[in-house]
Design an enzyme around this catalytic site. Structure first.
Site, PDB file in Angstrom:
ATOM      1  CB  SER A  91     -45.992  14.772  99.248  1.00 22.97           C
ATOM      2  OG  SER A  91     -45.670  15.294 100.513  1.00 22.97           O
ATOM      3  CE  LYS A  92     -51.580  19.640  97.020  1.00 21.21           C
ATOM      4  NZ  LYS A  92     -53.017  19.665  96.994  1.00 21.21           N
ATOM      5  NE  ARG A  93     -47.545  14.216 104.129  1.00 18.84           N
ATOM      6  CZ  ARG A  93     -48.536  13.798 103.366  1.00 18.84           C
ATOM      7  NH1 ARG A  93     -49.688  14.417 103.393  1.00 18.84           N
ATOM      8  NH2 ARG A  93     -48.405  12.750 102.567  1.00 18.84           N
ATOM      9  CG  ASP A  94     -40.570  17.405  99.898  1.00 19.35           C
ATOM     10  OD1 ASP A  94     -39.754  18.200 100.394  1.00 19.35           O
ATOM     11  OD2 ASP A  94     -40.260  16.367  99.302  1.00 19.35           O
TER      12      ASP A  94
ATOM     13  CG  HIS B 131     -44.944  24.518 100.559  1.00 20.64           C
ATOM     14  ND1 HIS B 131     -46.297  24.629 100.444  1.00 20.64           N
ATOM     15  CD2 HIS B 131     -44.700  23.353 101.190  1.00 20.64           C
ATOM     16  CE1 HIS B 131     -46.864  23.576 101.010  1.00 20.64           C
ATOM     17  NE2 HIS B 131     -45.905  22.787 101.468  1.00 20.64           N
TER      18      HIS B 131
END
Ligand code: GLU
Length: 491
Positions: free
Chosen positions: A259-262, A266
């Protein structure tokens, strides 16, 4: 045949690895086709229709990421092209025009319903299907007038055809959705602003995209987009419905979607950690594709030569940081010392190891030191800590406290004292002379194992347990500084 693929991120947030893989596969698809003599174009489009979530910062990051990766685009922002503009926020008129054409041919209709009315009707009918129920599909002129008289606003909905929608997915093979599960969907807001459901397929149509290669998370939008594409072909807006290929999900820890939160998701984290773009691209290529059964490391050039979207595996691909690092290390080994030096330099400057511009003395030291570290680092950002001890002012030199505690205990300090005695007497300060002196004094005369003998000396000289080779480092550091460090380690 002409091939046109596109990569079209939404500029919301920082670019992630799924973004980079989609860009890479589209780019490689186009470059492979071009190599085979086809007229192939890689289009870069910015999907900034959602004004609340899109930011200029993210837009700049998207372009910066593509440039860092070296994925050049033939049409798109800052490059232009025959279907400009390539930013959706600048294309509103084009969408209005298409909406008018669709409405004129009854592909769409105005819908006056409120959400709670739709829900109530669904509930009363005991329906399990979610979403719009088609209530306004065939309003009479009177019903319409009544709604308007009430002052209700309306949205434009696409009339989904009956039956099913099927396509041969380039990755997954035959895919079919029954349209009874795909409700008529809105194409614009009540204020007339076009929605993503409209602009994404309309841009693909207007930009003559032939192959839509994108993440599996978008699979469920395809049964809506194909009928819309068919309508656009029917209206002469475009010539053909593109082919579709949905790339496998990328999963992280615990088999969950990355997920983008991981933090691992990035892209710029890898750049800042000192991954080479070619190393990261090689790893990203493996998230769904393989060049051969027993081969993980390849160049971008080799990927272009071999890439075929039909070879992409539809099963989820696991993101594995260890493997990514190992592949990056393999790409480091493909570079010459000079090439690594060029790439390491910005990291050394940023860490303050060398000045900017680099002084002559530092440049000379770097030239001598880089051959010692080039082989030992897996990522560019490991260089500053490895090299700092050679460049630092003597007064500012420090040692890693954990390494001091472990290796410069009483026994360690005794070893360092003996090392000092052995090298202080040397006439010539060279790698060979230093090695012979330490070997004789510590290993032969004292009977120490090399690890026990040289570990403390290494921490005394470099400040760390992990460093470039010890004897070469001492030669580079010079007699005075080496002796001073051996002294200060025991003092
Ligand atoms: N703009 C979409 C996204 O960033 C991509 C849509 C597509 O590839 O069709 O997720």
């Amino acid at each position: 045949m002409s091939v046109r693929v596109r990569f079209c991120p939404s500029p919301t947030g920082s670019p992630h690895v799924g973004f980079a893989r989609a860009a890479l596969y589209n780019w490689a698809f186009a470059r492979h086709a071009a190599r085979n003599g086809e007229d192939a174009t890689f289009v870069f489009r910015i999907e900034d229709t959602d004004k609340e979530r899109s930011t200029q910062e993210s837009y700049d990051a998207m372009l910066g990421a593509m440039r860092w990766l070296g994925l050049d685009w033939d049409e798109g922002p800052e490059v232009g092209g025959p279907y400009a503009p390539y930013r959706q926020s600048e294309r509103t008129e084009l969408y209005r025009d298409v909406l008018d054409k669709l409405a004129a041919s009854s592909y769409t209709y105005d819908c006056f319903c409120r959400n709670e009315e739709v829900d109530a009707r669904r509930k009363a009918a005991g329906s399990k299907v979610m979403g719009y129920d088609g209530f306004c599909r065939d309003l009479s002129a009177e019903q319409r007038a009544a709604f308007e008289a009430e002052g209700r606003s309306s949205v434009v909905r696409f009339r989904m055809p009956d039956g099913s929608v099927s396509w041969t997915d380039l990755v997954r093979g035959e895919v079919t959705f029954e349209t009874e599960n795909v409700p008529d969907f809105a194409l614009c807001r009540a204020n007339g602003d076009p929605l993503y459901t409209l602009v994404n397929p309309v841009d693909d149509a207007l930009m003559r995209i032939t192959h839509v290669l994108r993440g599996e998370d978008l699979l469920s939008s395809t049964p809506r987009q194909i009928p819309l594409h068919r309508a656009l072909v029917d209206l002469g807006v475009s010539e053909a419905v593109p082919e579709f290929g949905h790339l496998p999900l990328i999963i992280g820890e615990g088999n969950k979607k990355l997920s983008k939160r991981d933090p691992q998701a990035h892209l710029f984290g890898y750049r800042d950690d000192g991954f080479l773009p070619e190393g990261l691209l090689n790893y990203l290529a493996l998230l769904g594709w393989a060049i051969a059964a027993d081969r993980d490391v390849f160049t971008l050039e080799e990927m272009v030569e071999a890439f075929d979207i039909r070879d992409v595996n539809p099963n989820p691909a696991r993101f594995d940081l260890k493997k990514a690092t190992a592949i990056n290390a393999s790409h480091m080994r493909m570079l010459s010392v000079e090439q690594i030096t060029d790439r390491v330099l910005p990291f050394l400057k940023a860490a303050g190891v060398v000045g900017d511009p680099v002084h002559d003395a530092d440049a000379q030291m770097l030239e001598q030191a880089m051959p010692l570290v080039a082989e030992r680092i897996n990522k560019l950002a490991e260089a500053p800590t490895m090299l700092d001890f050679l460049f630092v002012d003597e007064a500012a030199f420090t040692r890693e406290p954990a390494d001091v505690e472990k290796l410069l205990d009483d026994t360690g300090r005794d070893v360092v004292k003996a090392a000092h005695e052995a090298v202080a007497a040397l006439d010539t300060w060279s790698t060979d002379a230093i090695q012979t002196a330490l070997q004789t004094a510590l290993v032969e005369e004292r009977g120490l194992k090399p690890r026990v003998a040289f570990g403390p000396v290494r921490v005394a000289i470099t400040g760390r347990r992990v460093s470039p080779p010890l004897f070469e480092s001492m030669e580079l550091l010079g007699r005075d500084r080496s002796l001073a460090r051996l002294e200060s380690a025991v003092g």
